[in-house]
Motif scaffolding. Structure first.
Motif, PDB file in Angstrom:
ATOM      1  N   UNK A  42       1.048  -1.211   0.054  1.00 25.00           N
ATOM      2  CA  UNK A  42       0.018   0.166  -0.101  1.00 25.00           C
ATOM      3  C   UNK A  42       0.797   1.334  -0.141  1.00 25.00           C
ATOM      4  N   UNK A  43       2.049   1.153   0.833  1.00 29.36           N
ATOM      5  CA  UNK A  43       2.836   2.247   1.015  1.00 29.36           C
ATOM      6  C   UNK A  43       3.541   2.594  -0.331  1.00 29.36           C
ATOM      7  N   UNK A  44       3.924   1.699  -1.313  1.00 28.05           N
ATOM      8  CA  UNK A  44       4.466   1.693  -2.570  1.00 28.05           C
ATOM      9  C   UNK A  44       3.830   2.385  -3.337  1.00 28.05           C
ATOM     10  N   UNK A  45       2.313   2.068  -3.332  1.00 28.61           N
ATOM     11  CA  UNK A  45       1.281   2.621  -4.417  1.00 28.61           C
ATOM     12  C   UNK A  45       1.109   3.974  -3.826  1.00 28.61           C
ATOM     13  N   UNK A  46       0.900   4.343  -2.858  1.00 21.86           N
ATOM     14  CA  UNK A  46       0.752   5.456  -2.048  1.00 21.86           C
ATOM     15  C   UNK A  46       1.629   6.662  -2.416  1.00 21.86           C
ATOM     16  N   UNK A  47       2.844   6.056  -2.387  1.00 24.19           N
ATOM     17  CA  UNK A  47       4.055   7.090  -2.803  1.00 24.19           C
ATOM     18  C   UNK A  47       3.960   7.213  -4.192  1.00 24.19           C
ATOM     19  N   UNK A  48       3.642   6.420  -5.275  1.00 22.61           N
ATOM     20  CA  UNK A  48       3.733   6.670  -6.494  1.00 22.61           C
ATOM     21  C   UNK A  48       2.475   7.692  -6.908  1.00 22.61           C
ATOM     22  N   UNK A  49       1.365   7.385  -6.282  1.00 21.09           N
ATOM     23  CA  UNK A  49       0.272   8.340  -6.735  1.00 21.09           C
ATOM     24  C   UNK A  49       0.354   9.783  -5.939  1.00 21.09           C
ATOM     25  N   UNK A  50       0.625   9.511  -4.503  1.00 18.46           N
ATOM     26  CA  UNK A  50       0.608  11.090  -3.608  1.00 18.46           C
ATOM     27  C   UNK A  50       1.717  11.356  -3.323  1.00 18.46           C
ATOM     28  N   UNK A  51       2.817  10.955  -3.384  1.00 20.89           N
ATOM     29  CA  UNK A  51       4.270  11.028  -3.283  1.00 20.89           C
ATOM     30  C   UNK A  51       4.608  12.735  -3.686  1.00 20.89           C
ATOM     31  N   UNK A  52       5.445  13.686  -3.261  1.00 21.51           N
ATOM     32  CA  UNK A  52       6.108  14.507  -3.744  1.00 21.51           C
ATOM     33  C   UNK A  52       6.623  14.325  -4.967  1.00 21.51           C
TER      34      UNK A  52
END
Length: 107
Positions: free
Chosen positions: A54-64
């Motif tokens: 989930x963190x990997x996907x979150x970082x791709x979509x929401x990450x700076x």
């Protein structure tokens, strides 16, 4: 896990209370009596994997500085142009699996 969250007995601000794994184990034993799933290591390991993914996907979509990626609700996966994927995967090898793999637990 969704049922445990909705009941609100095991919720705290940062996730679940410590006893949620045992309750989850009992719930699964009722549904899958012959699966022999144990809170430790089986459920704990699976939850750790789900959090990591989930963190990997979150970082791709929401990450700076991560323009170019977006979430496709219909296919339940991350989408981007090939050049965006290639550039990102060159420095984030763990994300390569999500180029073609759906992740229905993201939203």
């Amino acid at each position: 896990m969704v049922d445990l969250h909705n009941v609100r007995t095991f919720n705290v601000n940062t996730g679940f209370k410590a006893s949620y794994l045992e309750k989850l184990q009992r719930m699964l034993q009722k549904i899958l009596p012959h699966a022999n799933m144990k809170a430790k290591p089986n459920l704990e390991s699976r939850i750790r994997t789900l959090k990591k993914d989930w963190t990997i996907i979150y970082d791709m979509i929401i990450g700076k500085d991560m323009s170019g990626f977006r979430w496709d609700d219909h296919r339940q996966l991350v989408v981007a142009e090939d050049l965006v994927w290639e550039y990102y995967i060159s420095s984030h090898k763990e994300a390569a699996q999500f180029r073609t793999r759906s992740f229905p637990f993201y939203r």
